[in-house]
Enzyme design. Structure first.
Site, PDB file in Angstrom:
ATOM      1  CG  ASN A 112      51.435  35.186  48.453  1.00  0.00           C
ATOM      2  OD1 ASN A 112      50.651  35.388  49.390  1.00  0.00           O
ATOM      3  ND2 ASN A 112      51.543  36.014  47.437  1.00  0.00           N
ATOM      4  CG  HIS A 114      48.976  37.615  43.243  1.00  0.00           C
ATOM      5  ND1 HIS A 114      49.186  38.783  43.962  1.00  0.00           N
ATOM      6  CD2 HIS A 114      48.654  37.995  41.981  1.00  0.00           C
ATOM      7  CE1 HIS A 114      49.001  39.813  43.156  1.00  0.00           C
ATOM      8  NE2 HIS A 114      48.687  39.373  41.955  1.00  0.00           N
ATOM      9  CB  SER A 141      48.869  32.304  40.957  1.00  0.00           C
ATOM     10  OG  SER A 141      48.379  32.730  39.701  1.00  0.00           O
ATOM     11  CG  ASP A 150      52.735  39.505  43.863  1.00  0.00           C
ATOM     12  OD1 ASP A 150      52.621  38.891  44.935  1.00  0.00           O
ATOM     13  OD2 ASP A 150      52.219  40.621  43.661  1.00  0.00           O
TER      14      ASP A 150
HETATM   15  C1  GRF Z   1      42.983  36.845  48.822  1.00  0.00           C
HETATM   16  O1  GRF Z   1      42.183  37.231  47.771  1.00  0.00           O
HETATM   17  C2  GRF Z   1      44.372  36.529  48.364  1.00  0.00           C
HETATM   18  O2  GRF Z   1      44.437  36.153  47.038  1.00  0.00           O
HETATM   19  C3  GRF Z   1      45.106  37.834  48.552  1.00  0.00           C
HETATM   20  O3  GRF Z   1      44.496  38.440  49.662  1.00  0.00           O
HETATM   21  C4  GRF Z   1      43.188  37.968  49.827  1.00  0.00           C
HETATM   22  C5  GRF Z   1      43.056  37.493  51.235  1.00  0.00           C
HETATM   23  O4  GRF Z   1      41.741  37.212  51.593  1.00  0.00           O
HETATM   24  N1  GRF Z   1      46.502  37.572  48.702  1.00  0.00           N
HETATM   25  P1  GRF Z   1      41.429  36.511  52.961  1.00  0.00           P
HETATM   26  O5  GRF Z   1      42.002  37.381  54.068  1.00  0.00           O
HETATM   27  O6  GRF Z   1      42.043  35.145  52.938  1.00  0.00           O
HETATM   28  O7  GRF Z   1      39.926  36.465  53.046  1.00  0.00           O
END
Ligand code: GRF
Length: 218
Positions: A112, A114, A141, A150
């Site tokens: 993932n 975050h 991260s 998370d």
């Molecule tokens: C990203 O900022 C990521 O960190 C979070 O959700 C957002 C997704 O953006 N988990 P995208 O759909 O990849 O543009």
């Protein structure tokens, strides 16, 4: 994991899918030894599905069933992931929490990203909360997913300085640009076998990774 050949990825999204696009582009350019076999969303209207289709990547939707029928949702997810023979499940802006049972069934195979310097600012609205708290630094991260939300071991973080004039929008855009660099990089490490999950923790270059790697960005 697959024996030989590129690492097979299934990417789960709920929205725009810019991280998915960055990962798929890195694969297509041959910058990482991986391929995106499937992009899945629980939202048929997720913009990233169209981006994936335009890149020639198979897509699918698994409708959210509501929390009372989570097992049905996760059963459908599992079936789609198994059919795609995914080695690694990449969560990229996927807004559903996966159950401990699902995570356990794919231990060490879910990543993932975050938008914070974990363990700080778990959860939602990280950019706003970072600004409100007057933090001097922020970032993103990439971590292995465990049953704790998370909370899985962090592999790589991007760190940026918060600027005095930053707004939620500018901060989010600058963090996202770094996400598009660090997420493909970590997947590349997995594909090369530099990064692995053993004994319930991440290993990098043959050693347990005891603390996240941190890279500073302008
Ligand atoms: C990203 O900022 C990521 O960190 C979070 O959700 C957002 C997704 O953006 N988990 P995208 O759909 O990849 O543009």
């Amino acid at each position: 994991m697959s024996s030989g050949g590129p690492l097979r990825l299934a990417i789960l999204i709920s929205g725009r899918g810019s991280n998915m696009g960055a990962i798929a582009s890195a694969c297509a350019a041959g910058n990482i030894q991986a391929r995106v076999d499937l992009v899945l969303s629980e939202r048929p209207e997720a913009g990233g599905l169209e981006t994936a289709r335009a890149m020639g990547i198979p897509t699918g939707t698994v409708p959210w069933t509501g929390p009372a029928q989570r097992d049905l949702f996760e059963g459908a997810l599992k079936a789609a992931l198994a059919a795609a023979r995914a080695d690694v499940i990449v969560l990229a802006g996927f807004m559903r929490i996966l159950s401990g049972e699902f995570v356990q069934a794919h231990a060490g195979r879910i990543l993932n990203i975050h938008p914070s310097l974990l363990p700080h600012y778990r959860g939602l609205h990280t950019h706003r909360r970072v600004l409100e708290a007057g933090e001097p630094v922020h970032g993103a991260s990439v971590h292995f997913v465990t049953a704790e939300l998370d909370g899985g071991p962090v592999i790589l973080q991007s760190r940026i300085a918060v600027r005095p004039r930053d707004t939620e929008a500018t901060l989010s855009a600058r963090v996202q640009r770094t996400e598009h660099i660090i997420y493909p990089r970590v997947i590349g490490w997995l594909a090369e076998g530099r990064l692995a999950w053993r004994e319930e923790r991440p290993w990098l270059d043959g050693k347990p990774l005891t603390a996240p790697l941190v890279e500073d960005f302008p």
